[in-house]
Enzyme design. Structure first.
Site: not given
Ligand SMILES: Cc1ncc(C[n+]2csc(CCOP(=O)(O)OP(=O)(O)O)c2C)c(N)n1
Lengths: 334, 429
Positions: A57, A81, A86, A126
């Site tokens: 990311e 999200a 990172p 999540h």
């Protein structure tokens, strides 16, 4: 259209209009994204403009900064999200400040799309709602749609915008509005007026809230999934509330909020993110600063709890109709 | 500008975006996958310097050959009993996966992930490591717990988030944590376990302990920054750690090329850090065992870290939320040239006269029954969403050691809410 299709349509429209718009992220290419938001785009615009990325990311956002500096308009996807952390350094220290520190020599015109929020039994990695982290950072805009129609118009505006934008997509309502009663059958966007989405170009200006229900007795501030939960609760309670869908948290439509609270004299704020230092705290402070002498009751905040998102007890965590109902009683007390 | 004139004569650049060889509808041909014969790859002494066997990062350690014999310097020469135990564990993992996958489809839980085709990676490692060594797994190493003899009922309780779930229903299914079995709590965020494993290993070294750490991630996850930070720390401090990269060719829909596989191997990541690198046939249980034992000996003798790439194949979907038919050729799993790890070890045991088809079939039946029994037992404690879960108040346990005022307030609020909702849930006290 459901919200996923509307988001897909926004990218499609913008890629057709502007050859500098490119889409990238984990699994977004051939497969079209784990939520199918980018489905068909690679077939239409080619691998040079729609491609999978390595799973990093910070790499995705760092590369998007460089692409933006070159003159492209990257639309990177962060798959959930929860995995944006990172990338925080690239977003917070780089993208958000590039214009400021280079006195406009370089900009980072990117739109970071990412599904957020809970209610899908996704467990703690999540389900998170990290918008408050980004509203706290100067230099990034934060946009959260609540309907397919808005999602498309806002996403187009975000892609056209020259500043970095975080575009959080409430995944609980990707396929239909949600009234907060998790044990009731799900609704579908095709039966909702906001599911009627034009196929062509249109945009909704960033920084403009929408009054989704006009009323005199109370102002409810919400965004994303919570707009629908609020509407259901207010309808059940039979209160003449004004419900405002903020749509953009930064920049915030302060005029609409101020006018409404001055009119109703009461304010309730709803979000799913954890409470402490959440965006509700900012809203509450702003309302207090600007509308103090018009308030007839303390401002109420309805939020998720200050715990990580639990798996099995997720509906006890979720700010549903009961929690909102209890807060409603308090804020409506004379 | 002068540079503009010059640029007019230059060739335009082009952007390269990799593409897997086969997509849905394509016929599969894996002949280009280079597979050195079993037994060929050399086995350095564990005291040798990493820079003297860089070639091993590009080769493939294989023990089981096409005639089902164990050959070459990496043959760990395991007793038939040990190999039968390994076979049993691998078959049990597969039976467990089958059953739990079905449980998810029946709505008994929200999510499941299989490791079909990769059973050797975790099971053989569990056999080669000491029980006291600490494992920092990713989400496809359920084989570590099964091979370590951990209770399947306990694992299922976690999958069902039920009243007996040791993680109190707080984690996504399959994200186990079993400290007693040397199994570190799994994170949903990829590769975060890598530097943590190094930290644990450094701590063990600093304390003069004898235990080592091992960690696993997928080839896709090697792109994460955490992977590279871990390699740097491990190299600098010669941490007694084993890095396992499970190269199962796919990261959800992204083929290994998006993690850099077209340019080099994953074992070769080790080279730049000065770490020992090994590339292993991940469907060869004996090769995985041998490589792990070798790396463990290096770690235990202060030779530092080893990075092992397990060359394998994800035979099924990424998870219960995934449909691989959308992005890869249907023919791939069967065409995979390294075969099925369970079948290969079984064939070896049969070839040396230590096993037979009848016993294998009977064992599969027994294992299926064993898993079924465990499932029945676990379901007595509830399945997801059926009320038999942890007491409601536990939602606030574990945020901090002690509950601060604001969480106590929120907890009281939640309990009042549940009373108001007319469907009060069980409470702690
Ligand atoms: C930081 C982070 N980014 C993205 C994800 C979403 N995600 C979950 S699994 C996965 C693919 C991982 O592939 P790989 O590392 O090759 O392991 P495999 O699933 O093949 O075993 C992705 C992108 C995540 N869990 N964490």
């Amino acid at each position: 259209m459901n919200m996923i299709q509307a988001i897909n349509s926004a990218m499609d429209v913008m890629m057709a209009r502007d050859p500098d718009v490119i889409v990238m992220g984990e699994d977004v290419g051939y497969f079209g994204g784990v939520f199918r938001a980018t489905a068909g785009l690679q077939a239409k615009y080619g691998k040079q403009r729609v491609f999978d990325t390595p799973i990093t990311e910070c790499g995705i956002i760092g590369v998007a900064v460089g692409m933006g500096a070159y003159g492209l308009r990257p639309v990177p996807e962060i798959q959930f999200a929860d995995y944006i952390y990172p990338a925080l350094d690239q977003l917070v220290s780089e993208a958000a400040r590039l214009r400021y520190r280079s006195a406009g020599e370089f900009i980072a015109p990117m739109t970071v799309r990412s599904p957020f929020g809970g209610g899908i039994f996704g467990g703690q990695t999540h389900s998170q709602s990290p918008e408050g982290i980004f509203t706290h950072v100067s230099g990034v805009k934060t946009v959260i749609p609540s309907t397919p129609y808005d999602a498309k118009g806002l996403l187009i505006a975000a892609i056209e915008d020259n500043d970095p934008t975080i575009f959080f997509e409430p995944k609980r309502i990707y396929n239909g509005p949600f009234d907060g009663y998790w044990d009731r059958p799900a609704q579908n966007w095709s039966k909702h007026p906001a599911g009627e989405v034009p196929t062509g170009y249109y945009k909704i200006e960033l920084g403009k809230a929408k009054v989704v229900r006009a009323g005199e007795a109370l102002t409810v501030l919400a965004y994303g999934t919570m707009v629908h939960v609020a509407q259901a609760v207010i309808a059940d309670a039979g209160i003449d509330a004004e419900i405002i869908d903020l749509r953009t948290l930064v920049p915030l439509d302060i005029d609409t909020i101020e006018a409404s609270v001055k009119k109703t004299g009461r304010c309730m704020i709803i979000h799913e993110a954890t409470r402490t230092s959440g965006f509700g705290a900012e809203l509450s402070a702003i309302v207090q600063e600007r509308c103090f002498y018009h308030l007839e009751a303390p401002i109420e905040r309805v939020t998720g709890f200050d715990t990580p998102y639990p798996h099995s007890l997720e509906w006890a965590y979720f700010p549903g109709p009961v929690r909102i109902g209890e807060a409603l009683k308090k804020v409506m007390k004379d | 500008m002068a540079s503009d004139d010059r640029r007019a004569n230059l060739q335009p650049l082009s952007l390269y975006v990799p593409e897997p060889k086969f997509r849905p509808g394509d016929a599969v041909d894996f002949t280009s996958v280079r597979l050195p014969p079993a037994g060929e790859t050399r086995r350095p002494d564990t005291a040798d310097k990493a820079e003297t066997f860089i070639d091993l990062a590009y080769e493939l350690v294989r023990v089981l050959d096409d005639d089902h014999q164990a050959v070459g310097p990496w043959n760990p020469r395991l007793s038939p009993d040990t190999m039968r135990s390994m076979l049993r564990s691998m078959a049990l993992v597969r039976a467990f996966d089958e059953r739990m996958f079905r449980a998810q489809r029946q709505g008994k839980t929200s999510f499941y992930m299989k490791c079909t085709g990769e059973e050797a990676v975790a099971v053989s490692a569990a056999f080669a490591l000491d029980y006291e060594d600490m494992c920092f797994p990713s989400y496809r190493q359920q084989g570590l717990l099964i091979a370590r003899g951990w209770s399947m009922v306990d694992m299922m309780n976690q999958i069902y988030s039920n009243s007996a779930d040791r993680l109190q229903g707080k984690q996504l299914p399959i994200m186990y944590s079993v400290r007693e079995a040397g199994f570190f709590s799994i994170s949903g965020n990829l590769a975060t376990q890598y530097p943590q494993a190094v930290g644990w290993a450094m701590a063990s070294a600093a304390k003069g302990d004898t235990r080592i750490a091992a960690t696993w991630c997928g080839e896709g996850s090697t792109a994460e920054g955490d992977f590279h930070s871990a390699c740097t720390f491990a190299s600098v401090y010669r941490a007694p750690v084993i890095f396992n990269v499970v190269n199962n060719q796919w990261a959800i829909s992204s083929f290994s090329g998006f993690a850099g596989a077209e340019s080099t191997t994953f074992a070769a990541r080790a080279v730049g850090y000065g770490i020992a690198g090994l590339r292993v046939d991940g469907n060869d249980a004996l090769a995985v065992y041998a490589a792990t034992a070798w790396a463990a000996e290096r770690a235990r003798t202060n030779q530092g870290p080893t990075l092992i790439e397990h060359f394998t194949y994800r035979a099924e979907g990424h998870s219960t939320s995934d449909d691989p038919g959308q992005y890869r050729s249907e023919g791939e799993p069967n065409a995979w040239p390294l075969g099925d790890p369970i079948r290969r070890l079984k064939d070896h045991l049969i070839a040396i006269g230590e096993w037979d088809e009848e016993r294998h079939v009977a064992q599969d039946k027994d294992l299926a029954e064993e898993v079924k029994r465990a499932q029945k037992e676990a379901e007595k404690n509830g399945i997801l969403g059926h009320g038999l879960h942890q007491p409601l108040d536990t939602l606030f346990d574990g945020v901090f050691e002690e509950l601060p005022w604001h969480l106590r307030e929120q907890q009281a609020q939640m309990l009042a809410e549940e009373t108001a909702s007319g469907r009060p849930w069980a409470r702690k006290s």
